[in-house]
Design a protein around this motif. Structure first.
Motif, PDB file in Angstrom:
ATOM      1  N   ILE A 111      65.352  16.650   3.799  1.00  0.00           N
ATOM      2  CA  ILE A 111      65.990  17.229   4.423  1.00  0.00           C
ATOM      3  C   ILE A 111      64.907  18.087   3.487  1.00  0.00           C
ATOM      4  O   ILE A 111      63.871  19.504   3.798  1.00  0.00           O
ATOM      5  N   LEU A 112      65.027  17.761   2.060  1.00  0.00           N
ATOM      6  CA  LEU A 112      63.517  18.750   0.956  1.00  0.00           C
ATOM      7  C   LEU A 112      62.795  18.664   0.899  1.00  0.00           C
ATOM      8  O   LEU A 112      62.008  19.528   0.877  1.00  0.00           O
ATOM      9  N   GLY A 113      62.168  16.822   1.386  1.00  0.00           N
ATOM     10  CA  GLY A 113      60.788  16.817   1.662  1.00  0.00           C
ATOM     11  C   GLY A 113      60.186  17.457   2.691  1.00  0.00           C
ATOM     12  O   GLY A 113      59.100  17.934   2.513  1.00  0.00           O
ATOM     13  N   TRP A 114      61.337  17.212   3.866  1.00  0.00           N
ATOM     14  CA  TRP A 114      59.801  17.482   4.957  1.00  0.00           C
ATOM     15  C   TRP A 114      59.706  19.385   5.223  1.00  0.00           C
ATOM     16  O   TRP A 114      59.265  20.225   6.108  1.00  0.00           O
ATOM     17  N   GLY A 115      61.263  19.545   4.003  1.00  0.00           N
ATOM     18  CA  GLY A 115      61.282  21.118   4.568  1.00  0.00           C
ATOM     19  C   GLY A 115      60.526  21.695   3.721  1.00  0.00           C
ATOM     20  O   GLY A 115      59.606  22.678   4.401  1.00  0.00           O
ATOM     21  N   ILE A 116      60.031  21.280   2.613  1.00  0.00           N
ATOM     22  CA  ILE A 116      58.511  22.090   2.512  1.00  0.00           C
ATOM     23  C   ILE A 116      57.558  22.085   3.243  1.00  0.00           C
ATOM     24  O   ILE A 116      57.042  22.813   2.828  1.00  0.00           O
ATOM     25  N   GLY A 117      57.183  20.577   3.135  1.00  0.00           N
ATOM     26  CA  GLY A 117      56.364  20.504   4.459  1.00  0.00           C
ATOM     27  C   GLY A 117      56.496  21.757   5.549  1.00  0.00           C
ATOM     28  O   GLY A 117      55.228  22.579   6.242  1.00  0.00           O
TER      29      GLY A 117
END
Length: 101
Positions: free
Chosen positions: A62-68
């Motif tokens: 959620i966080l990693g992909w959310g940054i992208g």
């Protein structure tokens, strides 16, 4: 009349071409958001069904992909589109910095 061109970015009306490009960018963003929500929802369901007592591991996706995804949103809505000055600089760069004929 069929309005499907083999190269949709080549349009005699630059405003219309820019509008078409922006619509393509927004559609891509909509697809990205939909896949982000669905994929992460599935991960949360799997976590809840099998390992609710353990660390909430979908958080990393959620966080990693959310940054992208945030960068994608920013890129589409920043207003820093391709203007005529940038196009001219790129054409000049492609011609080796010289003048065009």
């Amino acid at each position: 009349m069929n309005d499907r061109r083999p190269w949709p970015d080549i349009d005699p009306d630059p405003i219309r071409a820019r509008a078409i490009r922006q619509l393509h960018l927004r559609r891509g963003l909509q697809v990205h958001v939909l896949i982000y929500v669905l994929a992460n929802a599935i991960q949360v369901v799997v976590w809840f069904a099998y390992t609710p007592q353990q660390f909430f591991w979908p958080l990393w996706s959620i966080l990693g992909w959310g940054i992208g995804l945030l960068f994608h949103i920013w890129g589409v809505h920043s207003g820093a589109g391709i203007d005529e000055a940038r196009i001219e600089r790129e054409i000049d760069r492609m011609h080796g910095g010289g003048t065009r004929n």
